[in-house]
Design a protein around this motif. Structure first.
Motif, PDB file in Angstrom:
ATOM      1  N   ILE A 103      24.463 -17.177  17.828  1.00 22.44           N
ATOM      2  CA  ILE A 103      24.285 -18.413  18.776  1.00 22.44           C
ATOM      3  C   ILE A 103      23.904 -19.766  17.903  1.00 22.44           C
ATOM      4  N   HIS A 104      23.436 -19.778  16.739  1.00 15.00           N
ATOM      5  CA  HIS A 104      23.297 -20.935  16.035  1.00 15.00           C
ATOM      6  C   HIS A 104      24.660 -21.904  15.697  1.00 15.00           C
ATOM      7  N   ALA A 105      25.700 -20.955  15.498  1.00 15.01           N
ATOM      8  CA  ALA A 105      26.829 -21.616  15.239  1.00 15.01           C
ATOM      9  C   ALA A 105      27.384 -22.465  16.317  1.00 15.01           C
ATOM     10  N   TYR A 106      26.795 -21.989  17.632  1.00 18.11           N
ATOM     11  CA  TYR A 106      27.189 -22.928  18.768  1.00 18.11           C
ATOM     12  C   TYR A 106      26.131 -23.953  19.336  1.00 18.11           C
ATOM     13  N   SER A 107      25.193 -24.121  18.301  1.00 12.38           N
ATOM     14  CA  SER A 107      23.998 -25.182  18.576  1.00 12.38           C
ATOM     15  C   SER A 107      24.516 -26.503  18.957  1.00 12.38           C
ATOM     16  N   PRO A 108      25.436 -27.162  17.970  1.00 12.26           N
ATOM     17  CA  PRO A 108      25.867 -28.475  18.269  1.00 12.26           C
ATOM     18  C   PRO A 108      26.453 -28.674  19.829  1.00 12.26           C
ATOM     19  N   TYR A 109      27.143 -27.737  20.057  1.00 15.19           N
ATOM     20  CA  TYR A 109      27.776 -27.840  21.292  1.00 15.19           C
ATOM     21  C   TYR A 109      26.927 -27.900  22.440  1.00 15.19           C
ATOM     22  N   LEU A 110      25.986 -26.758  22.523  1.00 16.26           N
ATOM     23  CA  LEU A 110      24.952 -26.778  23.581  1.00 16.26           C
ATOM     24  C   LEU A 110      23.995 -27.784  23.626  1.00 16.26           C
ATOM     25  N   HIS A 111      23.552 -28.643  22.480  1.00 19.26           N
ATOM     26  CA  HIS A 111      22.788 -29.551  22.361  1.00 19.26           C
ATOM     27  C   HIS A 111      23.549 -30.916  23.266  1.00 19.26           C
ATOM     28  N   ARG A 112      24.773 -30.756  22.649  1.00 21.20           N
ATOM     29  CA  ARG A 112      25.630 -31.945  23.207  1.00 21.20           C
ATOM     30  C   ARG A 112      25.852 -31.961  24.788  1.00 21.20           C
ATOM     31  N   ARG A 113      25.970 -30.703  25.026  1.00 16.01           N
ATOM     32  CA  ARG A 113      26.233 -30.460  26.639  1.00 16.01           C
ATOM     33  C   ARG A 113      24.809 -30.883  27.464  1.00 16.01           C
ATOM     34  N   TRP A 114      23.780 -30.350  26.635  1.00 12.48           N
ATOM     35  CA  TRP A 114      22.548 -30.422  27.387  1.00 12.48           C
ATOM     36  C   TRP A 114      22.161 -32.092  27.409  1.00 12.48           C
ATOM     37  N   ASN A 115      22.634 -33.065  26.405  1.00 11.48           N
ATOM     38  CA  ASN A 115      22.295 -34.357  26.507  1.00 11.48           C
ATOM     39  C   ASN A 115      23.036 -34.944  27.226  1.00 11.48           C
ATOM     40  N   GLU A 116      24.234 -34.376  27.717  1.00 14.04           N
ATOM     41  CA  GLU A 116      25.268 -34.826  28.702  1.00 14.04           C
ATOM     42  C   GLU A 116      24.766 -34.557  30.221  1.00 14.04           C
ATOM     43  N   GLY A 117      23.510 -33.592  30.426  1.00 15.25           N
ATOM     44  CA  GLY A 117      23.017 -33.512  31.495  1.00 15.25           C
ATOM     45  C   GLY A 117      23.355 -32.164  32.194  1.00 15.25           C
ATOM     46  N   CYS A 118      24.110 -31.112  31.340  1.00 12.55           N
ATOM     47  CA  CYS A 118      24.266 -29.693  31.680  1.00 12.55           C
ATOM     48  C   CYS A 118      23.256 -29.056  31.214  1.00 12.55           C
ATOM     49  N   THR A 119      22.200 -28.330  32.138  1.00 14.14           N
ATOM     50  CA  THR A 119      21.254 -27.697  31.733  1.00 14.14           C
ATOM     51  C   THR A 119      21.147 -26.493  32.299  1.00 14.14           C
ATOM     52  N   ASP A 120      22.325 -25.811  32.730  1.00 15.63           N
ATOM     53  CA  ASP A 120      22.288 -24.713  33.474  1.00 15.63           C
ATOM     54  C   ASP A 120      22.717 -23.783  32.361  1.00 15.63           C
ATOM     55  N   SER A 121      22.007 -22.648  32.211  1.00 15.84           N
ATOM     56  CA  SER A 121      22.119 -21.715  30.995  1.00 15.84           C
ATOM     57  C   SER A 121      23.417 -20.905  31.333  1.00 15.84           C
ATOM     58  N   ALA A 122      23.577 -20.283  32.683  1.00 18.46           N
ATOM     59  CA  ALA A 122      24.622 -19.515  32.953  1.00 18.46           C
ATOM     60  C   ALA A 122      25.940 -20.340  32.710  1.00 18.46           C
ATOM     61  N   ARG A 123      26.070 -21.661  33.142  1.00 18.99           N
ATOM     62  CA  ARG A 123      27.451 -22.290  33.046  1.00 18.99           C
ATOM     63  C   ARG A 123      27.505 -22.670  31.467  1.00 18.99           C
ATOM     64  N   LEU A 124      26.592 -22.949  30.724  1.00 18.50           N
ATOM     65  CA  LEU A 124      26.842 -23.190  29.492  1.00 18.50           C
ATOM     66  C   LEU A 124      27.175 -21.763  28.444  1.00 18.50           C
ATOM     67  N   HIS A 125      26.694 -20.793  29.145  1.00 18.97           N
ATOM     68  CA  HIS A 125      27.227 -19.413  28.492  1.00 18.97           C
ATOM     69  C   HIS A 125      28.905 -19.024  28.710  1.00 18.97           C
ATOM     70  N   ALA A 126      29.012 -19.490  29.925  1.00 20.10           N
ATOM     71  CA  ALA A 126      30.346 -19.259  30.149  1.00 20.10           C
ATOM     72  C   ALA A 126      31.215 -20.278  29.424  1.00 20.10           C
ATOM     73  N   GLU A 127      30.791 -21.332  29.032  1.00 21.89           N
ATOM     74  CA  GLU A 127      31.668 -22.209  28.412  1.00 21.89           C
ATOM     75  C   GLU A 127      32.067 -22.068  26.813  1.00 21.89           C
ATOM     76  N   ILE A 128      30.798 -21.533  26.152  1.00 27.69           N
ATOM     77  CA  ILE A 128      30.793 -20.863  24.957  1.00 27.69           C
ATOM     78  C   ILE A 128      31.440 -19.482  24.674  1.00 27.69           C
TER      79      ILE A 128
END
Length: 516
Positions: free
Chosen positions: A329-354
């Motif tokens: 999961i740490h390899a995808y931390s930059p992407y997850l943090h960027r999307r979180w700061n953009e307003g996407c806080t749904d973990s299920a949706r973020l999981h589908a994206e990565i």
């Protein structure tokens, strides 16, 4: 040959001998007096993919010599029959080769495919009947190394002729007494290649005091890499590339609030527990209590006790466990943090994206990874990229020609941030040059430099090399190394796996010595 017929899905050959006389196997007297006869059934190699059975009529002769203890004997056909055998010599040799190559069950499956069916037990019996190797004088250049019969518990020793690559013998353990007895029973060794094991060094000094001991260069380099890894772990704070914020903070110095926070920050429970365990293990280990007894008394795993017992400080014990705690999961931390700061806080949706980016973990893993950010109520931090201890060690110990432009730049930045690691890298380069150019005469100079660095792992390595100074010097000077022995150790491991659960030491020894 009287008849060829089909029988039980195979071919049966009815044959008989045509000689009129035969020689007694004991006295050698030739007899033409036939006492009787009987039929023997011999299995032979397959023909056209079908089993072949030879139905052979043989005769029994009367021995002509009255002084001979044998009254009658049965004639033998050279190349076809042997006493009490139910296979032809050609088939027996083929099955022996199959058994030596594949052991029992795999060998039995291959034999059935080749239409020469036999059982796994029969193949193992054939191996055990093979004549053992007889060793007279030891080879001039000898190689010794250990291999695991049962990892962590039982080990054996393989002995090799380094000039020919021939396997000489296999010993049931790796103790100094066993190797000493073997060397005394087989004199003649002038050069002995070995790893850094003290038991082998003691055995060679005792039985062959005039022999030159050669420490293997691979193990020397491995010892150096382990010391470098400990040095890197000690300076793990230098692995993170500074950002503009951290650089400005370092320039301005710590604030009063930061100082107060640092002064009152409690020590982690894991650190406290590690120190307590380290102290408890050393208290018992210093009194001579065995590692297994300490493991039983403290309720710790044997490997954990060994790690604590063999390290001087609790911090060294933590370094010995390696640095593999970074999950996928740490390899995808930059992407997850960027999307979180953009307003996407749904973990299920973020999981589908990565997952579309290649992530193979679960939704729960993503939810746990974001839990700390969600609880803080603050934007996701923009974490600077940090090298792992293992990656930094690889950068320092790799040949410069094997690094691409990106890796070379990472190494240059790392060494510029840490003068201590720059000193370690210089030691690695000088050791590599000494080993590649076989300049064993420079060892004393290198040891002095390593001790002067002030780095405890390098100082510990230098002390160990001084204790084995002559063998290390010979390893860095002579052409001999334990490469051939290590190859045979790998081969022995494969043989051991093939015979798992069935191969005792006697069978394993014969397979190692006699297989092609």
């Amino acid at each position: 040959m009287d008849e060829v017929r089909a029988e039980d899905g195979g071919i049966a050959l009815t044959v008989r001998t045509v000689t009129s006389e035969a020689a007694c196997p004991d006295c050698g007297g030739v007899s033409g007096r036939v006492h009787g006869g009987y039929r023997r059934r011999l299995a032979d190699l397959a023909a056209a993919g079908q089993r072949v059975v030879i139905d052979l009529l043989v005769r029994r002769f009367l021995c002509p010599e009255a002084a001979c203890g044998r009254r009658t004997f049965v004639e033998q056909v050279d190349g076809l029959t042997e006493r009490f055998a139910r296979r032809t010599p050609l088939l027996r040799r083929s099955l022996e080769k199959i058994a030596l190559a594949l052991a029992g069950r795999p060998g039995a499956r291959l034999a059935a495919h080749l239409s020469i069916p036999t059982s796994a037990n029969s193949l193992l019996r054939l191996v055990r009947k093979l004549p053992d190797k007889r060793v007279g004088v030891a080879p001039r250049v000898l190689g010794v190394d250990d291999f695991a019969l049962k990892k962590g518990h039982v080990y054996g020793t393989i002995i090799l002729d380094m000039e020919t690559g021939e396997r000489v013998d296999v010993l049931p353990d790796r103790t100094a007494d066993t190797l000493t007895a073997w060397l005394r029973a087989h004199p003649g060794a002038e050069i002995v290649c070995r790893d850094r094991a003290s038991a082998y060094a003691e055995a060679v000094r005792t039985a062959c005091p005039g022999a030159i001991q050669v420490a293997d260069r691979f193990h020397l380099w491995k010892n150096l890499c382990e010391a470098v890894e400990k040095c890197v772990a000690t300076h793990r704070s230098c692995l993170t590339e500074p950002t503009e914020d951290t650089a400005s903070d370092a320039t301005d110095g710590p604030t009063a609030a930061t100082k107060e926070e640092v002064s009152v920050r409690p020590e982690g429970m894991r650190v406290i527990r590690r120190r307590e365990r380290h102290a408890a293990v050393h208290a018992l280990y210093g009194k001579g209590v065995p590692i297994q007894a300490i493991s039983d008394a403290l309720g710790l795993d044997r490997k954990t006790v060994r790690r604590y017992a063999h390290t001087a400080t609790p911090e060294d014990a933590s370094l010995a466990t390696g640095s593999r705690r970074q999950g996928e999961i740490h390899a995808y931390s930059p992407y997850l943090h960027r999307r979180w700061n953009e307003g996407c806080t749904d973990s299920a949706r973020l999981h589908a994206e990565i997952v579309e980016l290649g992530f193979t973990g679960s939704k729960r893993t993503v939810r746990r990874h974001l839990q700390e950010i969600r609880a803080s109520g603050k934007p996701a931090p923009d974490k600077p990229k940090a090298l792992t201890v293992r990656t930094a060690t690889w950068l320092i110990t790799s040949h410069p020609d094997h690094l691409d432009e990106s890796s070379t730049l990472k190494l240059k930045k790392l060494l510029s941030r840490s003068p201590e690691l720059d000193t370690v890298a210089a030691c690695v380069r000088s050791f590599a040059a000494m080993m590649a150019k076989r300049r064993g005469s420079d060892l004393e100079k290198w040891l002095a430099i390593a001790e002067a660095t002030g780095m405890k792992p390098l100082q510990s390595l230098a002390r160990g090399l001084r204790q084995d100074f002559n063998a290390v010097t010979a390893g860095l000077t002579l052409e001999w190394s334990s490469g051939k022995v290590e190859g045979n150790v790998n081969r022995a491991k494969r043989i051991k796996r093939d015979g798992y659960g069935r191969a005792g030491f006697d069978l394993l020894r014969l397979q190692i010595l006699l297989a092609d």
